[in-house]
Write a protein that holds these residues in place. Structure first.
Motif, PDB file in Angstrom:
ATOM      1  N   UNK A 132      -4.546 -18.372   8.421  1.00  0.00           N
ATOM      2  CA  UNK A 132      -5.186 -17.098   8.763  1.00  0.00           C
ATOM      3  C   UNK A 132      -5.660 -16.372   7.511  1.00  0.00           C
ATOM      4  N   UNK A 133      -4.882 -16.474   6.436  1.00  0.00           N
ATOM      5  CA  UNK A 133      -5.302 -15.833   5.185  1.00  0.00           C
ATOM      6  C   UNK A 133      -6.627 -16.422   4.707  1.00  0.00           C
ATOM      7  N   UNK A 134      -6.746 -17.737   4.799  1.00  0.00           N
ATOM      8  CA  UNK A 134      -7.984 -18.396   4.367  1.00  0.00           C
ATOM      9  C   UNK A 134      -9.143 -18.082   5.304  1.00  0.00           C
ATOM     10  N   UNK A 135      -8.853 -18.011   6.595  1.00  0.00           N
ATOM     11  CA  UNK A 135      -9.929 -17.799   7.569  1.00  0.00           C
ATOM     12  C   UNK A 135     -10.400 -16.351   7.611  1.00  0.00           C
ATOM     13  N   UNK A 136      -9.436 -15.409   7.639  1.00  0.00           N
ATOM     14  CA  UNK A 136      -9.786 -14.014   7.874  1.00  0.00           C
ATOM     15  C   UNK A 136      -9.749 -13.131   6.624  1.00  0.00           C
ATOM     16  N   UNK A 137      -8.911 -13.486   5.653  1.00  0.00           N
ATOM     17  CA  UNK A 137      -8.647 -12.549   4.558  1.00  0.00           C
ATOM     18  C   UNK A 137      -8.832 -13.180   3.179  1.00  0.00           C
ATOM     19  N   UNK A 138      -9.866 -13.985   2.967  1.00  0.00           N
ATOM     20  CA  UNK A 138     -10.008 -14.659   1.668  1.00  0.00           C
ATOM     21  C   UNK A 138     -10.228 -13.697   0.508  1.00  0.00           C
ATOM     22  N   UNK A 139     -10.706 -12.504   0.786  1.00  0.00           N
ATOM     23  CA  UNK A 139     -10.979 -11.548  -0.280  1.00  0.00           C
ATOM     24  C   UNK A 139      -9.796 -10.616  -0.555  1.00  0.00           C
ATOM     25  N   UNK A 140      -8.748 -10.706   0.245  1.00  0.00           N
ATOM     26  CA  UNK A 140      -7.614  -9.788   0.088  1.00  0.00           C
ATOM     27  C   UNK A 140      -6.529 -10.407  -0.780  1.00  0.00           C
ATOM     28  N   UNK A 141      -5.905  -9.559  -1.583  1.00  0.00           N
ATOM     29  CA  UNK A 141      -4.705  -9.958  -2.329  1.00  0.00           C
ATOM     30  C   UNK A 141      -3.509  -9.283  -1.677  1.00  0.00           C
ATOM     31  N   UNK A 142      -2.555 -10.072  -1.222  1.00  0.00           N
ATOM     32  CA  UNK A 142      -1.353  -9.528  -0.594  1.00  0.00           C
ATOM     33  C   UNK A 142      -0.264  -9.373  -1.653  1.00  0.00           C
ATOM     34  N   UNK A 143       0.222  -8.149  -1.791  1.00  0.00           N
ATOM     35  CA  UNK A 143       1.178  -7.846  -2.843  1.00  0.00           C
ATOM     36  C   UNK A 143       2.549  -8.469  -2.605  1.00  0.00           C
ATOM     37  N   UNK A 144       3.186  -8.893  -3.688  1.00  0.00           N
ATOM     38  CA  UNK A 144       4.587  -9.268  -3.649  1.00  0.00           C
ATOM     39  C   UNK A 144       5.428  -8.000  -3.782  1.00  0.00           C
ATOM     40  N   UNK A 145       6.741  -8.134  -3.621  1.00  0.00           N
ATOM     41  CA  UNK A 145       7.608  -6.967  -3.770  1.00  0.00           C
ATOM     42  C   UNK A 145       7.519  -6.399  -5.175  1.00  0.00           C
ATOM     43  N   UNK A 146       7.529  -7.241  -6.189  1.00  0.00           N
ATOM     44  CA  UNK A 146       7.416  -6.727  -7.567  1.00  0.00           C
ATOM     45  C   UNK A 146       6.136  -5.921  -7.738  1.00  0.00           C
ATOM     46  N   UNK A 147       5.052  -6.421  -7.201  1.00  0.00           N
ATOM     47  CA  UNK A 147       3.768  -5.725  -7.339  1.00  0.00           C
ATOM     48  C   UNK A 147       3.781  -4.394  -6.598  1.00  0.00           C
ATOM     49  N   UNK A 148       4.374  -4.369  -5.407  1.00  0.00           N
ATOM     50  CA  UNK A 148       4.447  -3.116  -4.668  1.00  0.00           C
ATOM     51  C   UNK A 148       5.278  -2.084  -5.420  1.00  0.00           C
ATOM     52  N   UNK A 149       6.417  -2.493  -5.928  1.00  0.00           N
ATOM     53  CA  UNK A 149       7.278  -1.560  -6.667  1.00  0.00           C
ATOM     54  C   UNK A 149       6.558  -1.017  -7.894  1.00  0.00           C
ATOM     55  N   UNK A 150       5.891  -1.889  -8.622  1.00  0.00           N
ATOM     56  CA  UNK A 150       5.161  -1.439  -9.815  1.00  0.00           C
ATOM     57  C   UNK A 150       4.041  -0.477  -9.449  1.00  0.00           C
ATOM     58  N   UNK A 151       3.345  -0.782  -8.356  1.00  0.00           N
ATOM     59  CA  UNK A 151       2.229   0.085  -7.953  1.00  0.00           C
ATOM     60  C   UNK A 151       2.710   1.451  -7.491  1.00  0.00           C
ATOM     61  N   UNK A 152       3.964   1.539  -7.069  1.00  0.00           N
ATOM     62  CA  UNK A 152       4.495   2.808  -6.558  1.00  0.00           C
ATOM     63  C   UNK A 152       4.844   3.796  -7.663  1.00  0.00           C
ATOM     64  N   UNK A 153       4.865   3.357  -8.918  1.00  0.00           N
ATOM     65  CA  UNK A 153       5.285   4.239 -10.014  1.00  0.00           C
ATOM     66  C   UNK A 153       4.407   5.485 -10.132  1.00  0.00           C
ATOM     67  N   UNK A 154       3.132   5.315  -9.858  1.00  0.00           N
ATOM     68  CA  UNK A 154       2.201   6.440 -10.030  1.00  0.00           C
ATOM     69  C   UNK A 154       1.709   6.984  -8.693  1.00  0.00           C
ATOM     70  N   UNK A 155       2.486   6.744  -7.615  1.00  0.00           N
ATOM     71  CA  UNK A 155       2.021   7.172  -6.311  1.00  0.00           C
ATOM     72  C   UNK A 155       3.082   8.018  -5.630  1.00  0.00           C
ATOM     73  N   UNK A 156       2.652   9.144  -5.099  1.00  0.00           N
ATOM     74  CA  UNK A 156       3.478   9.949  -4.218  1.00  0.00           C
ATOM     75  C   UNK A 156       2.679  10.258  -2.980  1.00  0.00           C
ATOM     76  N   UNK A 157       3.302  10.163  -1.820  1.00  0.00           N
ATOM     77  CA  UNK A 157       2.577  10.309  -0.572  1.00  0.00           C
ATOM     78  C   UNK A 157       2.400  11.767  -0.161  1.00  0.00           C
ATOM     79  N   UNK A 158       3.244  12.647  -0.652  1.00  0.00           N
ATOM     80  CA  UNK A 158       3.239  14.011  -0.103  1.00  0.00           C
ATOM     81  C   UNK A 158       3.080  15.033  -1.220  1.00  0.00           C
TER      82      UNK A 158
END
Length: 312
Positions: A286-312
Motif C-alpha cells: 500500500x505504501x508503494x501504491x498509494x503513498x510513494x511520496x510520503x515519508x513515515x516517521x519512526x519513533x526517534x524521528x517523531x520525538x526529535x520533531x516534537x522538540x520545537x512543537x507545542x500544540x496549544x
C-alpha cells in the motif's frame, strides 16, 4: 469554495481528526467541511465551515448535497450501538447523495483481516458495520488501519491526543510503563500527522482497496523503551502484566459488566495477540501504491520533531 476543489466532509472530528483538518487546510486541492452536533472554538479559530447535524440520514444527506461533497470521512467513535446507527446513516446518505462517491468509516486500528474481532469492542461495533459495507453498492469505501497512534509517546503539550496512561503501555506524562505480556509481541505505530497525510493522499488515488494499511514503525514495546529513555534522558520505571493476568482481568470484567474496565482489558488482549501489528507485506504494498511520496516517521524521528512543537 474554489470551483476546482473537491469538498471533503469530516464527521465526528475529535483529536485525530484535527490532524486531517490541518492537512486539508494546508493544500489547495481540497475544500473542508465538518459536520458536528455543535461548533467549537478550535473550528472557529481556523475558519472551518461547520454544519450542524443530529447524525440522522436525512440531516447528513442534506449537508452532503448542499456542499456537493465528494467524500465523507468519519472519526465518530462510540462503544455502543450508536456506532452502528450513525455509520449506517452516513453510508445511506453517501449512497443517496448527488455527489458523494467515497466513504471512510471510523476504524484506525490494526490488522482487522487476521483479527476481525479484536479488540472486543470493535468486534461488537465495527465488525457488524463491515458486513453492511461489503453488501453496499454505489459507493467506494476503505477501512483505514494504522496500528497504535505513535503520538501517545509524546507529552500532552506536543499532541492533540489526550493521554491514555491506563491503555497505552508507556506513559510519558506520569513517567512510567506497564508492559503487557512479554513485551516482545509485535506492534505497529504511526504518527498522527503521517496518518493525516496518508488519508489526504488516498483521496487522490483513482481506486481504493477494501482495507488500507499504513505504518511508521514495526517493533515491540521492549524495543521502544530504550528509545524513550534516551530521548527523555532518564530511566523509565517499568512494571509488567502477564498474559495470564490479562486473561483473568478480561474474565473478571466481563462478569462484572463494567464497560470501561472491560474495554481496557480488551485492548490488553488485542496488543498481546499481535493484532495491533499491521501486516508488513500488505502495508508496504500500500505504501508503494498509494503513498510513494510520503515519508513515515519512526519513533526517534517523531520525538526529535516534537522538540520545537507545542500544540496549544
Amino acid at each position: 469554495m474554489g470551483s476546482n476543489q473537491k469538498v471533503i466532509v469530516l464527521a465526528g472530528v475529535g483529536n485525530l481528526g484535527k490532524y486531517v483538518c490541518e492537512k486539508l487546510l494546508s493544500g489547495s486541492q481540497w475544500s473542508l467541511v465538518v459536520i458536528s452536533r455543535q461548533t467549537r472554538d478550535w473550528f472557529k479559530q481556523r475558519e472551518i465551515d461547520v454544519r450542524i447535524t443530529d447524525y440522522t440520514e436525512s440531516s447528513i444527506l442534506s449537508i452532503l448535497d448542499a456542499v456537493h461533497a465528494s467524500a465523507l470521512i468519519s472519526f465518530y467513535n462510540a462503544a455502543d450501538a450508536s456506532f452502528l446507527g450513525v455509520h449506517c446513516a452516513m453510508l445511506n446518505a453517501c449512497m443517496a447523495s448527488q455527489s458523494c462517491q467515497r466513504f471512510i468509516p471510523s476504524e484506525f486500528i490494526g490488522n482487522i483481516e487476521d483479527f476481525p474481532l479484536y479488540p472486543g469492542i470493535y468486534g461488537d461495533t465495527r465488525a457488524p458495520f463491515r458486513q453492511i459495507l461489503q453488501a453496499s453498492k454505489g459507493i467506494e469505501w476503505t477501512l483505514f488501519q494504522n496500528g497504535w497512534l505513535m503520538d501517545y509517546y509524546l507529552t500532552r503539550d506536543k499532541t492533540y491526543m489526550p493521554p491514555i496512561p491506563d491503555e497505552f503501555p508507556i506513559d510519558p506524562n506520569g513517567w512510567k510503563a506497564c508492559i503487557r505480556g512479554t513485551g516482545e509481541e509485535p506492534q505497529s505505530w504511526t504518527s498522527c500527522r503521517d496518518i493525516a497525510a496518508a488519508i489526504v493522499a488516498l483521496l487522490a488515488a483513482p481506486e481504493w482497496e477494501p482495507v488500507t494499511y499504513v505504518c511508521g514503525q514495526w517493533g515491540s514495546f521492549n524495543e521502544m523503551i530504550p528509545i524513550v529513555e534516551q530521548f527523555y534522558g532518564k530511566p523509565l520505571p517499568t512494571t509488567h502484566r502477564s498474559k495470564k493476568e490479562i486473561q483473568g482481568n478480561l474474565r473478571a470484567r466481563e462478569a462484572a459488566g463494567d464497560q470501561d474496565s472491560l474495554i481496557l482489558a480488551q485492548v490488553d488482549e488485542w496488543m498481546v495477540a499481535g493484532a495491533s501489528e499491521c501486516p508488513r507485506a500488505k502495508t508496504l504494498q500500500h505504501r508503494e501504491r498509494y503513498f510513494p511520496e510520503l515519508h513515515f516517521m519512526t519513533l526517534r524521528e517523531l520525538l526529535e520533531s516534537s522538540k520545537c512543537r507545542e500544540m496549544f
